[in-house]
Design a protein around this motif. Sequence first.
Motif, mmCIF file in Angstrom:
data_model
loop_
_atom_site.group_PDB
_atom_site.id
_atom_site.type_symbol
_atom_site.label_atom_id
_atom_site.label_comp_id
_atom_site.label_asym_id
_atom_site.label_seq_id
_atom_site.Cartn_x
_atom_site.Cartn_y
_atom_site.Cartn_z
ATOM 1 N N THR A 94 -2.683 2.450 13.354
ATOM 2 C CA THR A 94 -3.134 1.249 14.067
ATOM 3 C C THR A 94 -2.753 0.015 13.266
ATOM 4 O OG1 THR A 94 -5.284 1.140 12.965
ATOM 5 C CG2 THR A 94 -5.133 2.508 14.961
ATOM 6 N N PRO A 95 -2.706 -1.138 13.902
ATOM 7 C CA PRO A 95 -2.477 -2.380 13.156
ATOM 8 C C PRO A 95 -3.573 -2.653 12.135
ATOM 9 C CG PRO A 95 -2.109 -2.728 15.508
ATOM 10 C CD PRO A 95 -2.711 -1.365 15.361
ATOM 11 N N ASP A 96 -4.788 -2.187 12.388
ATOM 12 C CA ASP A 96 -5.882 -2.404 11.436
ATOM 13 C C ASP A 96 -5.569 -1.770 10.081
ATOM 14 O OD1 ASP A 96 -7.352 -3.883 13.212
ATOM 15 O OD2 ASP A 96 -8.614 -2.203 13.863
ATOM 16 N N GLU A 97 -4.900 -0.619 10.095
ATOM 17 C CA GLU A 97 -4.523 0.014 8.835
ATOM 18 C C GLU A 97 -3.509 -0.852 8.079
ATOM 19 O OE1 GLU A 97 -3.116 3.964 9.339
ATOM 20 O OE2 GLU A 97 -4.976 4.710 10.242
ATOM 21 N N LEU A 98 -2.575 -1.427 8.791
ATOM 22 C CA LEU A 98 -1.606 -2.334 8.166
ATOM 23 C C LEU A 98 -2.322 -3.559 7.597
ATOM 24 C CD1 LEU A 98 1.197 -3.520 7.540
ATOM 25 C CD2 LEU A 98 1.374 -4.176 9.951
ATOM 26 N N ARG A 99 -3.237 -4.131 8.364
ATOM 27 C CA ARG A 99 -3.975 -5.300 7.887
ATOM 28 C C ARG A 99 -4.778 -4.967 6.639
ATOM 29 N NH1 ARG A 99 -7.979 -7.055 11.823
ATOM 30 N NH2 ARG A 99 -8.454 -8.625 10.247
ATOM 31 N N ALA A 100 -5.347 -3.779 6.578
ATOM 32 C CA ALA A 100 -6.155 -3.390 5.413
ATOM 33 C C ALA A 100 -5.308 -3.382 4.151
ATOM 34 C CB ALA A 100 -6.778 -2.021 5.654
ATOM 35 N N ASP A 101 -4.086 -2.886 4.237
ATOM 36 C CA ASP A 101 -3.215 -2.896 3.063
ATOM 37 C C ASP A 101 -2.809 -4.313 2.684
ATOM 38 O OD1 ASP A 101 -3.336 -0.190 2.721
ATOM 39 O OD2 ASP A 101 -1.328 0.244 3.512
ATOM 40 N N LEU A 102 -2.549 -5.154 3.673
ATOM 41 C CA LEU A 102 -2.221 -6.551 3.376
ATOM 42 C C LEU A 102 -3.422 -7.260 2.748
ATOM 43 C CD1 LEU A 102 -0.220 -7.468 6.611
ATOM 44 C CD2 LEU A 102 0.723 -7.114 4.319
ATOM 45 N N ASP A 103 -4.613 -6.899 3.179
ATOM 46 C CA ASP A 103 -5.826 -7.491 2.598
ATOM 47 C C ASP A 103 -5.986 -7.096 1.128
ATOM 48 O OD1 ASP A 103 -6.359 -8.649 5.017
ATOM 49 O OD2 ASP A 103 -7.939 -7.234 5.590
ATOM 50 N N VAL A 104 -5.546 -5.909 0.781
ATOM 51 C CA VAL A 104 -5.600 -5.477 -0.623
ATOM 52 C C VAL A 104 -4.734 -6.394 -1.475
ATOM 53 C CG1 VAL A 104 -4.867 -3.645 -2.222
ATOM 54 C CG2 VAL A 104 -6.171 -3.069 -0.162
ATOM 55 N N ILE A 105 -3.560 -6.722 -0.991
ATOM 56 C CA ILE A 105 -2.671 -7.627 -1.744
ATOM 57 C C ILE A 105 -3.310 -9.002 -1.835
ATOM 58 C CG2 ILE A 105 -0.425 -8.775 -1.692
ATOM 59 C CD1 ILE A 105 0.750 -6.282 -0.467
ATOM 60 N N ASP A 106 -3.856 -9.494 -0.729
ATOM 61 C CA ASP A 106 -4.487 -10.817 -0.723
ATOM 62 C C ASP A 106 -5.635 -10.873 -1.737
ATOM 63 O OD1 ASP A 106 -5.162 -13.478 0.793
ATOM 64 O OD2 ASP A 106 -7.047 -12.336 0.764
ATOM 65 N N ALA A 107 -6.503 -9.884 -1.707
ATOM 66 C CA ALA A 107 -7.665 -9.890 -2.611
ATOM 67 C C ALA A 107 -7.235 -9.844 -4.066
ATOM 68 C CB ALA A 107 -8.569 -8.700 -2.285
ATOM 69 N N SER A 108 -6.213 -9.082 -4.373
ATOM 70 C CA SER A 108 -5.756 -8.976 -5.757
ATOM 71 C C SER A 108 -5.156 -10.292 -6.239
ATOM 72 C CB SER A 108 -4.738 -7.845 -5.894
ATOM 73 O OG SER A 108 -4.312 -7.709 -7.229
ATOM 74 N N LEU A 109 -4.367 -10.927 -5.397
ATOM 75 C CA LEU A 109 -3.766 -12.214 -5.780
ATOM 76 C C LEU A 109 -4.839 -13.231 -6.147
ATOM 77 C CD1 LEU A 109 -0.939 -12.552 -3.089
ATOM 78 C CD2 LEU A 109 -0.599 -12.364 -5.559
ATOM 79 N N ARG A 110 -5.942 -13.219 -5.454
ATOM 80 C CA ARG A 110 -6.976 -14.226 -5.682
ATOM 81 C C ARG A 110 -7.745 -13.971 -6.975
ATOM 82 N NH1 ARG A 110 -7.134 -17.317 -1.160
ATOM 83 N NH2 ARG A 110 -6.151 -16.366 0.679
ATOM 84 N N THR A 111 -7.644 -12.765 -7.536
ATOM 85 C CA THR A 111 -8.365 -12.471 -8.782
ATOM 86 C C THR A 111 -7.683 -13.056 -10.001
ATOM 87 O OG1 THR A 111 -7.234 -10.346 -9.121
ATOM 88 C CG2 THR A 111 -9.288 -10.328 -7.838
ATOM 89 N N HIS A 112 -6.415 -13.406 -9.909
ATOM 90 C CA HIS A 112 -5.730 -13.955 -11.090
ATOM 91 C C HIS A 112 -5.090 -15.318 -10.799
ATOM 92 C CE1 HIS A 112 -1.994 -12.429 -9.244
ATOM 93 N NE2 HIS A 112 -2.514 -11.211 -9.258
ATOM 94 N N GLY A 113 -5.801 -16.112 -9.995
ATOM 95 C CA GLY A 113 -5.407 -17.497 -9.802
ATOM 96 C C GLY A 113 -4.174 -17.705 -8.950
ATOM 97 N N SER A 114 -3.878 -16.794 -8.047
ATOM 98 C CA SER A 114 -2.682 -16.930 -7.209
ATOM 99 C C SER A 114 -3.034 -17.178 -5.748
ATOM 100 C CB SER A 114 -1.819 -15.662 -7.328
ATOM 101 O OG SER A 114 -1.334 -15.514 -8.637
ATOM 102 N N ALA A 115 -4.102 -17.919 -5.512
ATOM 103 C CA ALA A 115 -4.494 -18.224 -4.132
ATOM 104 C C ALA A 115 -3.408 -18.999 -3.400
ATOM 105 C CB ALA A 115 -5.804 -19.009 -4.124
ATOM 106 N N LEU A 116 -2.663 -19.848 -4.139
ATOM 107 C CA LEU A 116 -1.578 -20.596 -3.499
ATOM 108 C C LEU A 116 -0.548 -19.658 -2.872
ATOM 109 C CD1 LEU A 116 -0.870 -23.511 -6.006
ATOM 110 C CD2 LEU A 116 -1.731 -23.712 -3.669
ATOM 111 N N LEU A 117 -0.281 -18.557 -3.550
ATOM 112 C CA LEU A 117 0.655 -17.567 -3.009
ATOM 113 C C LEU A 117 0.021 -16.802 -1.852
ATOM 114 C CD1 LEU A 117 2.073 -16.170 -6.364
ATOM 115 C CD2 LEU A 117 3.160 -17.806 -4.823
ATOM 116 N N ALA A 118 -1.237 -16.469 -1.991
ATOM 117 C CA ALA A 118 -1.917 -15.721 -0.933
ATOM 118 C C ALA A 118 -2.014 -16.531 0.355
ATOM 119 C CB ALA A 118 -3.303 -15.306 -1.397
ATOM 120 N N ASP A 119 -2.117 -17.854 0.222
ATOM 121 C CA ASP A 119 -2.313 -18.714 1.389
ATOM 122 C C ASP A 119 -1.006 -19.126 2.054
ATOM 123 O OD1 ASP A 119 -5.037 -18.657 1.131
ATOM 124 O OD2 ASP A 119 -5.127 -20.471 -0.113
#
Length: 955
Positions: free
Chosen positions: A383-408
């Motif tokens: 399902t697309p939800d599974e794809l979104r979940a993996d993309l969310d993992v990347i987003d959450a990790s980026l925000r832990t080390h000051g890379s919100a600009l890249l995540a956004d």
Amino acid sequence: MDEAADLVFDTALEPIGDVHRTRLGRAATEPMRADIRLLGAILGDTVREQNGDEIFELVERARVEAFRVRRSEIDRTQMAKMFDGIDIHRALPVIRAFSHFALLANVAEDIHRERRRAIHTAAGEPPQDSSLAATYLKLESAELDSATVAEALQGALVSPVITAHPTEIRRRTIFVTQHRITELMRLHAEGHTETDDGRSIESELRRQVLTLWQTALIRLSRLQISDEIAVGLRLYPSAFFKVVPQVNAEVRRALRDRWPGADLLSEPILKPGSWIGGDRDGNPNVTAEVVRLATGSAAYTALSHYLAELDQLEQELSMSSRLLAVTPELTALADGCRDKARDDEPYRRALRVIRARLSATGAEILFQQPQHQLDLGLPPYATPDELRADLDVIDASLRTHGSALLADDRLALLREGVHVFGFHLCGLDLRQNSDVHEEVVGELLAWAGVHPDYGSLSEDERVALLVGELATRRPLIGDRALGVCPHKWEVPPPACGGLSDRARSELDIIAAAAHAVQTYGPDAVPNYVISMCRSVSDVLEAAILLKEAGLLDASGPQPYCPVGISPLFETIGDLHNGATILQAMLDLPLYRRLVTARGDVQEVMLGYSDSNKDGGYLAANWAVYRAELALVEAARKSGIRLRLFHGRGGTVGRGGGPSYQAILAQPPGAVSGSLRLTEQGEVIAAKYAEPQMARRNLESLLAATLESTLLDVEGLGDAAAPAYAVLDEVAALSQRAYAELVHETSGFVEYFMASTPVSEIGSLNIGSRPTSRKPTSSIADLRAIPWVLAWSQSRVMLPGWYGAGSAFEQWIAAGPDAEADRLEVLHDLYQRWPFFRSVLSNMAQVLAKSDLGLAARYAELVVDESLRHRVFDKILDEHHRTIAMYQRITGHDDLLADNPALARSVFNRFPYLEPLNHLQVELLRRYRSGADDELVQRGILLTMNGLASALRNSG
């Protein structure tokens, strides 16, 4: 062409407005005049260089004479004489020159509107109405509480639906070239003389105008549905993939910032839809294969975009684990890729895993494979939800080390994109006429031995029989029915072992839809629209067909129906009966359970085109308004959420007009957070073909939807009932006046066929469907698009105004009150009531575009002189009467007093339409007299092309 541009602007508004105001506005429009001078000069040079001095001078002479007509220096008949007997080889370049100028003027006007908006913003002025920024300020002033907002926006949806019969006059090549000119003119407007790569902007403009001049404006063959599908899908890479996710994210963030206590818009509010390839009402070219092509091509477009974005993200997110720490979830995801060269690049490995799994998904569900695939032997996403979940993992990790600009950035757009587009890209509605459903269901019932003659049953008997069938899982047909019957009986007997071609085709199409739902997700085919729906049995017949394909099961305690059934009420009578039908549907326990299973949401579609053709402009608009009020009340009593789907065309005669004002003009409760509307014809490209335009127009839809849902925009209060009573009376008078002309005047159909190019419209290759639902010369069977297009070409514009003048005049003169008092009632309604103001404003726009002097030239094509006068004299009298009544009710002498931008647009180009209209009349007369030169027919089609582009309205 230099002088032409100056001249057209010098005289732009004087015939319709205040000369002093015109002169004051001249400084503000000088940049636009300069743009038109530049483009006009380039076009003139191109005509001279490519076709010689003789043709250039003929074009110039036509231009000069057209302006002399404008200034009343010569009679129109003198202008027409210059084209009497003109050699077709000389006429064609003249037609093309004026057509191209209209197209270039469109560019200049669009650029000017962008320029003016930028000036307003830079000056710090308040945001303009129809922008989301202005809407947010209005919502803040209303001091709404979180609970109210959350309830109102539950299940919110705004869906512009690209229709299955686009009447876009321009060929794709012409559009692409115009887009390039637009981009160059944007740079020019910003003060640049060179492009980013150092090329001269003027030289590039000359190159593009030359390309325009040397490219054929019209197609030699009719547009196929596959072409329409491809054209509709191009909107996504050109604009929607960028703009739709951005706007969804921004609206959600803005509303949650203002009402943090409510979990608002957990699902995207903005979701484009499509009819292209699913609308088979009167279009025999829509088959099961076409449905498969439409849904498969949409899925291919979505996954192609995702894979390309993942490839780009893999290049961009190069961060090393030697320099930063990522989350355990990201590490686990990245471990799916054992690439030694990327051991310290967890984001790249994680993205390769995602790309590989999405590639596996594509291999499983697509009929062609996109670029940027990667095979790592990983399982596909279910399902697309599974794809979104993996993309969310990347987003959450980026925000832990000051890379919100890249995540956004790109990642945020991709995450939002997957949320709204899924694997299906856009929902494809199915649509078919209720008469076809009745015929096919009757055949299935006879084949299965349930009833030999379904058509003979009363409505109550039909409903009882159909409810009984829907209550069981037993299908009506078996595998034997799939064979083609060799006989030609209307209903093959069981011994034949087969069904008629029509029944097979309908079942195959719904089976293709079922395959799309199973393959791409339930949003792939969200709705089944029933044209000409007149009864509850019409709704249940569609349900039977969905059941046969496995798309509906109402037999158990948990009904299954991923495809919603949407009755379409189109004629005046059907609109009056719509709420009664809805209530009767919902009173059936079986159908009510289906609605409950769909979240207690029932969609109803309202038709503007056929109601207009049936009863005229004013009666149709009021019938839709009254229908909405009644439908809202029926939904309230039944405890369901009503979603209205507006079948609007591009022109006022088909429900068109500015979308923001149209939505605000809806009755109370009619929007309720959800709105779907069709987008048709040339307005599709005008609104959505590039990001800036798409964002502006999508914002307008969202702004109006939010305001109509959360604010009191009707403005009538306790005076609503008296206002409705006035419109009841006026609409009835308007319908009577319209019917007296269109339905009761002897010879009207013959007049229409002779005085307009409606017979020739079928040769204009602008769409895949026939101009009529069936072979007939009846007005009732003619499609609304050619009906409106024909009147537009002849400059009568009848569907946008006829009957209103008589209605207002008779209403004011009737009754016990003095005429002045009754006139004041209408004036007060115009001041206070958005619906009434919108109706009159749109009517005035149409009247401003009409030209009864040119219409008289078309009337001369009617050979029967008594018929000509019998019909045209009525049209002329009503035209004068309607303008006079508009002026009396509104207090405006200027038809476009409330729309100065349109006033500039309309009147800047009118002198350039004059030669096109005269040439069209000349060539129609020649063609109908038996001229067998193929170029004569081509010339007619070229004039139709030019006029439609210039009027920005083709039906």
